[in-house]
Design a protein around this motif. Structure first.
Motif, PDB file in Angstrom:
ATOM      1  N   LEU A  62      17.851  -3.808  -9.258  1.00 42.16           N
ATOM      2  CA  LEU A  62      18.864  -3.194  -8.384  1.00 42.16           C
ATOM      3  C   LEU A  62      18.365  -1.941  -7.677  1.00 42.16           C
ATOM      4  O   LEU A  62      18.838  -1.595  -6.603  1.00 42.16           O
ATOM      5  CB  LEU A  62      20.127  -2.861  -9.188  1.00 42.16           C
ATOM      6  CG  LEU A  62      20.897  -4.049  -9.751  1.00 42.16           C
ATOM      7  CD1 LEU A  62      22.115  -3.564 -10.517  1.00 42.16           C
ATOM      8  CD2 LEU A  62      21.324  -5.018  -8.651  1.00 42.16           C
ATOM      9  N   SER A  63      17.405  -1.251  -8.294  1.00 39.91           N
ATOM     10  CA  SER A  63      17.002   0.025  -7.697  1.00 39.91           C
ATOM     11  C   SER A  63      15.730  -0.056  -6.861  1.00 39.91           C
ATOM     12  O   SER A  63      15.444   0.869  -6.105  1.00 39.91           O
ATOM     13  CB  SER A  63      16.839   1.102  -8.774  1.00 39.91           C
ATOM     14  OG  SER A  63      15.797   0.762  -9.646  1.00 39.91           O
ATOM     15  N   THR A  64      14.962  -1.130  -6.970  1.00 39.38           N
ATOM     16  CA  THR A  64      13.728  -1.148  -6.177  1.00 39.38           C
ATOM     17  C   THR A  64      13.714  -2.224  -5.085  1.00 39.38           C
ATOM     18  O   THR A  64      13.063  -2.046  -4.059  1.00 39.38           O
ATOM     19  CB  THR A  64      12.451  -1.346  -7.032  1.00 39.38           C
ATOM     20  OG1 THR A  64      12.454  -2.647  -7.606  1.00 39.38           O
ATOM     21  CG2 THR A  64      12.360  -0.303  -8.130  1.00 39.38           C
ATOM     22  N   ARG A  65      14.404  -3.347  -5.285  1.00 37.72           N
ATOM     23  CA  ARG A  65      14.324  -4.420  -4.289  1.00 37.72           C
ATOM     24  C   ARG A  65      15.092  -4.065  -3.025  1.00 37.72           C
ATOM     25  O   ARG A  65      16.078  -3.337  -3.063  1.00 37.72           O
ATOM     26  CB  ARG A  65      14.896  -5.719  -4.881  1.00 37.72           C
ATOM     27  CG  ARG A  65      14.115  -6.267  -6.067  1.00 37.72           C
ATOM     28  CD  ARG A  65      12.697  -6.577  -5.696  1.00 37.72           C
ATOM     29  NE  ARG A  65      11.973  -7.201  -6.811  1.00 37.72           N
ATOM     30  CZ  ARG A  65      10.657  -7.233  -6.870  1.00 37.72           C
ATOM     31  NH1 ARG A  65       9.905  -6.699  -5.917  1.00 37.72           N
ATOM     32  NH2 ARG A  65      10.061  -7.819  -7.896  1.00 37.72           N
ATOM     33  N   SER A  66      14.650  -4.647  -1.921  1.00 34.70           N
ATOM     34  CA  SER A  66      15.355  -4.425  -0.662  1.00 34.70           C
ATOM     35  C   SER A  66      16.742  -5.057  -0.746  1.00 34.70           C
ATOM     36  O   SER A  66      16.978  -5.968  -1.547  1.00 34.70           O
ATOM     37  CB  SER A  66      14.577  -5.056   0.483  1.00 34.70           C
ATOM     38  OG  SER A  66      14.703  -6.466   0.442  1.00 34.70           O
ATOM     39  N   LYS A  67      17.655  -4.592   0.096  1.00 34.70           N
ATOM     40  CA  LYS A  67      19.010  -5.142   0.063  1.00 34.70           C
ATOM     41  C   LYS A  67      19.004  -6.627   0.412  1.00 34.70           C
ATOM     42  O   LYS A  67      19.760  -7.411  -0.163  1.00 34.70           O
ATOM     43  CB  LYS A  67      19.919  -4.336   0.981  1.00 34.70           C
ATOM     44  CG  LYS A  67      20.172  -2.943   0.396  1.00 34.70           C
ATOM     45  CD  LYS A  67      20.928  -2.005   1.327  1.00 34.70           C
ATOM     46  CE  LYS A  67      20.920  -0.589   0.732  1.00 34.70           C
ATOM     47  NZ  LYS A  67      21.477   0.425   1.639  1.00 34.70           N
ATOM     48  N   ALA A  68      18.139  -7.030   1.339  1.00 31.99           N
ATOM     49  CA  ALA A  68      18.051  -8.453   1.705  1.00 31.99           C
ATOM     50  C   ALA A  68      17.595  -9.277   0.508  1.00 31.99           C
ATOM     51  O   ALA A  68      18.118 -10.366   0.231  1.00 31.99           O
ATOM     52  CB  ALA A  68      17.085  -8.636   2.869  1.00 31.99           C
TER      53      ALA A  68
ATOM     54  N   GLU B 180       7.312   1.765  -5.824  1.00 31.14           N
ATOM     55  CA  GLU B 180       7.916   1.637  -7.152  1.00 31.14           C
ATOM     56  C   GLU B 180       8.287   0.190  -7.462  1.00 31.14           C
ATOM     57  O   GLU B 180       8.309  -0.223  -8.614  1.00 31.14           O
ATOM     58  CB  GLU B 180       9.118   2.571  -7.305  1.00 31.14           C
ATOM     59  CG  GLU B 180      10.292   2.324  -6.381  1.00 31.14           C
ATOM     60  CD  GLU B 180      10.213   3.133  -5.088  1.00 31.14           C
ATOM     61  OE1 GLU B 180       9.083   3.456  -4.645  1.00 31.14           O
ATOM     62  OE2 GLU B 180      11.278   3.427  -4.517  1.00 31.14           O
ATOM     63  N   GLU B 181       8.576  -0.574  -6.422  1.00 38.00           N
ATOM     64  CA  GLU B 181       8.899  -1.988  -6.593  1.00 38.00           C
ATOM     65  C   GLU B 181       7.669  -2.752  -7.110  1.00 38.00           C
ATOM     66  O   GLU B 181       7.732  -3.476  -8.096  1.00 38.00           O
ATOM     67  CB  GLU B 181       9.328  -2.511  -5.218  1.00 38.00           C
ATOM     68  CG  GLU B 181       9.680  -3.956  -5.125  1.00 38.00           C
ATOM     69  CD  GLU B 181      10.194  -4.279  -3.716  1.00 38.00           C
ATOM     70  OE1 GLU B 181      10.036  -3.441  -2.786  1.00 38.00           O
ATOM     71  OE2 GLU B 181      10.749  -5.377  -3.550  1.00 38.00           O
ATOM     72  N   ASP B 182       6.544  -2.546  -6.438  1.00 41.21           N
ATOM     73  CA  ASP B 182       5.312  -3.210  -6.866  1.00 41.21           C
ATOM     74  C   ASP B 182       4.874  -2.710  -8.236  1.00 41.21           C
ATOM     75  O   ASP B 182       4.388  -3.477  -9.074  1.00 41.21           O
ATOM     76  CB  ASP B 182       4.186  -2.970  -5.846  1.00 41.21           C
ATOM     77  CG  ASP B 182       4.327  -3.887  -4.638  1.00 41.21           C
ATOM     78  OD1 ASP B 182       5.155  -4.814  -4.698  1.00 41.21           O
ATOM     79  OD2 ASP B 182       3.616  -3.684  -3.648  1.00 41.21           O
ATOM     80  N   LEU B 183       5.059  -1.428  -8.461  1.00 47.25           N
ATOM     81  CA  LEU B 183       4.638  -0.841  -9.730  1.00 47.25           C
ATOM     82  C   LEU B 183       5.501  -1.371 -10.879  1.00 47.25           C
ATOM     83  O   LEU B 183       4.989  -1.707 -11.954  1.00 47.25           O
ATOM     84  CB  LEU B 183       4.758   0.679  -9.627  1.00 47.25           C
ATOM     85  CG  LEU B 183       4.179   1.486 -10.775  1.00 47.25           C
ATOM     86  CD1 LEU B 183       2.694   1.245 -10.926  1.00 47.25           C
ATOM     87  CD2 LEU B 183       4.443   2.978 -10.545  1.00 47.25           C
ATOM     88  N   ALA B 184       6.816  -1.455 -10.648  1.00 42.02           N
ATOM     89  CA  ALA B 184       7.721  -1.952 -11.697  1.00 42.02           C
ATOM     90  C   ALA B 184       7.370  -3.391 -12.038  1.00 42.02           C
ATOM     91  O   ALA B 184       7.459  -3.819 -13.192  1.00 42.02           O
ATOM     92  CB  ALA B 184       9.174  -1.844 -11.244  1.00 42.02           C
ATOM     93  N   CYS B 185       6.960  -4.157 -11.043  1.00 42.81           N
ATOM     94  CA  CYS B 185       6.582  -5.552 -11.256  1.00 42.81           C
ATOM     95  C   CYS B 185       5.268  -5.675 -11.999  1.00 42.81           C
ATOM     96  O   CYS B 185       5.044  -6.611 -12.746  1.00 42.81           O
ATOM     97  CB  CYS B 185       6.387  -6.236  -9.906  1.00 42.81           C
ATOM     98  SG  CYS B 185       7.691  -7.356  -9.558  1.00 42.81           S
ATOM     99  N   HIS B 186       4.389  -4.730 -11.734  1.00 43.58           N
ATOM    100  CA  HIS B 186       3.010  -4.839 -12.206  1.00 43.58           C
ATOM    101  C   HIS B 186       2.858  -4.295 -13.611  1.00 43.58           C
ATOM    102  O   HIS B 186       1.899  -4.598 -14.309  1.00 43.58           O
ATOM    103  CB  HIS B 186       2.105  -4.043 -11.246  1.00 43.58           C
ATOM    104  CG  HIS B 186       0.650  -4.273 -11.458  1.00 43.58           C
ATOM    105  ND1 HIS B 186       0.033  -5.434 -11.071  1.00 43.58           N
ATOM    106  CD2 HIS B 186      -0.307  -3.516 -12.032  1.00 43.58           C
ATOM    107  CE1 HIS B 186      -1.248  -5.366 -11.389  1.00 43.58           C
ATOM    108  NE2 HIS B 186      -1.482  -4.210 -11.978  1.00 43.58           N
ATOM    109  N   THR B 187       3.795  -3.466 -14.047  1.00 44.50           N
ATOM    110  CA  THR B 187       3.653  -2.802 -15.336  1.00 44.50           C
ATOM    111  C   THR B 187       4.731  -3.286 -16.302  1.00 44.50           C
ATOM    112  O   THR B 187       5.725  -3.891 -15.897  1.00 44.50           O
ATOM    113  CB  THR B 187       3.806  -1.275 -15.175  1.00 44.50           C
ATOM    114  OG1 THR B 187       5.022  -1.012 -14.477  1.00 44.50           O
ATOM    115  CG2 THR B 187       2.656  -0.679 -14.398  1.00 44.50           C
TER     116      THR B 187
END
Lengths: 296, 296
Positions: free
Chosen positions: A173-179, B114-121
């Motif tokens: 919810l906090s990192t992904r784009s709204k789309a 932060e999106e890529d980082l949250a996914c990667h870690t």
């Protein structure tokens, strides 16, 4: 514009001049006022006005980022402040607007928003809100459908286990784009037969779950979220002026047209008629001006 | 500057021209080159150079925010990337530089850092790194000593329970100003008789604890942190050119003078002599130019 000092304030002029100006124009008016009269327009308004009318005029005149900083700080100072205000700043602004609000907060209060928020909140609320306010989301429309499917599954797993504040969930919810979130929520619907918000119910932790559902609604469809906030602010006897003012002031030059459409669809009454029924005098006139009906 | 095309590249000219220019000047050179020769200077350099020399020239020529975005993306794409690089970007930049790096990342990769980082870690690493990269810290010197004392106690409690990635701990490290963290770490020393990093040891989870200690060191005293990174990059047989290049390029116009002082204090050898001993040819010349000894 005359100096406000010593004249008795012409409230009609304030409504028609400030109420019909964009944020950029308001900023210019404020600068011109300061140059001409050696006084901050906000200070002059504060001295001359009072009550709900004062509050709406001041909030409207503030720069949007300063306004958000001020809303957020009201919450982090209060004992029982509504976290919905913070969530709205995090979820219903553009990525750059949110950054500007964080900068305004830091400049004005010498602390970061997330610092005060982390101190002020605990448990599930902190786990959700701190990542939300520190987000800087991609705003393009590109969507990864494979990712949407796999993240819908992750959400479902966590929700089935009642892990409503699991990091995997707050992180999506906090990192992904709204789309991307929208696509994930649609996959959730398709794969599990109902909307995610139906599953976000439980007898425990009701207050947090309500905020979580509101967050999802606000990310997915802000005009529906704000329609509901407006509806509740005018429900029953008495009006929640603070909330009504906040929504009108923050959405007036963003998506008020769509919010009004949603409002009419849901209530079979126009938003302007609802406002006329619930408020009066200059406060009502200012609200109506801001939602785009200055001639009523 | 002549077009690099067709001339055979004058590597000495590249070292003396680019090596002695500030980030703002390098940006102007890049713009002037693009206008005159209708080609991106970076592309021209890429075609004409190779190896460690190419890498250091390209990284130096890049805008600092783009460079950080590119470093961070290398890590989020790799299987065994070093999280130290991400931690440095989060902890050793100003608040605004970190925001610019996040913006550059978003613009270039259409995803947030932060999106890529949250996914990667996963696990502890994610709990520490995501809050760190999303931080926007207050940078003033004001310190609240009462808060420092109470947060030193919180840190000690969590560490005693081996809760090394507890939210209370990561929240202090990721939201408080560097001055406030410094005060808290001093209180920790005073109250518990030894530095926090002494207590951040355990047989389990050694890799995470090493990163946590490095984070604290980098927040408290970046020149000591970078001294150590440089020392290790040239230790024993063989040199870790990637790390050496990264530190020199990112610190050259920030705090290289103080890093050199720390280096000499710790190693009884100047950094330039260490570099001369470990590297050679144009790569060595570029390193020496960047650390401020262009005449060697």
């Amino acid at each position: 514009m005359h100096s406000l000092e010593g004249w008795g304030i012409d409230r009609g002029a304030i409504i028609s001049i400030l109420g019909n100006r964009s944020a950029a124009q308001r900023k210019l008016i404020r600068e011109a006022y300061a140059q001409t009269y050696k006084e901050d327009l906000l200070k002059a308004l504060e001295k001359g006005l009072s009550g709900d009318f004062e509050r709406i005029v001041l909030l409207w005149t503030l720069d949007p980022a300063e306004r958000d900083a001020s809303f957020a700080n009201e919450i982090t100072r209060k004992k029982n402040g509504s976290y919905y205000v913070i969530m709205e700043i995090a979820c219903a602004r553009t990525s750059d607007e949110l950054l500007l609000a964080r900068k305004a907060y830091l400049n004005r209060f010498n602390k970061s928003l997330e610092e005060d928020l982390a101190c002020h909140t605990t448990g599930d609320f902190r786990k959700l809100l701190v990542p939300l306010v520190t987000a800087y989301r991609y705003e393009g429309g590109e969507v990864n459908m494979g990712l949407a499917k796999s993240e819908a599954k992750i959400l479902h797993e966590k929700i089935s286990k009642k892990a409503f504040s699991a990091e995997e969930l707050t992180s999506i919810l906090s990192t992904r784009s709204k789309a991307q979130i929208n696509a994930t929520l649609n996959c959730y619907n398709d794969q599990f037969g109902n909307s995610i918000n139906k599953d976000l119910r439980s007898k425990e932790n009701e207050e947090y779950l309500a905020l979580l559902r509101a967050t999802i609604k606000c990310l997915k469809c802000p005009e529906k979220y704000f329609e509901k906030v407006l509806r509740l602010s005018m429900k029953g006897i008495g009006t929640d002026e603070e909330t009504l003012t906040r929504v009108v002031v923050t959405r007036a030059d963003v998506d008020m047209k769509r919010i009004k459409e949603e409002y009419y669809k849901r209530n079979s009454v126009t938003l302007e008629d609802a406002i006329k029924g619930d408020t009066s005098f200059d406060y009502a006139k200012m609200l109506l001006t801001l939602i785009g009906h200055e001639n009523n």
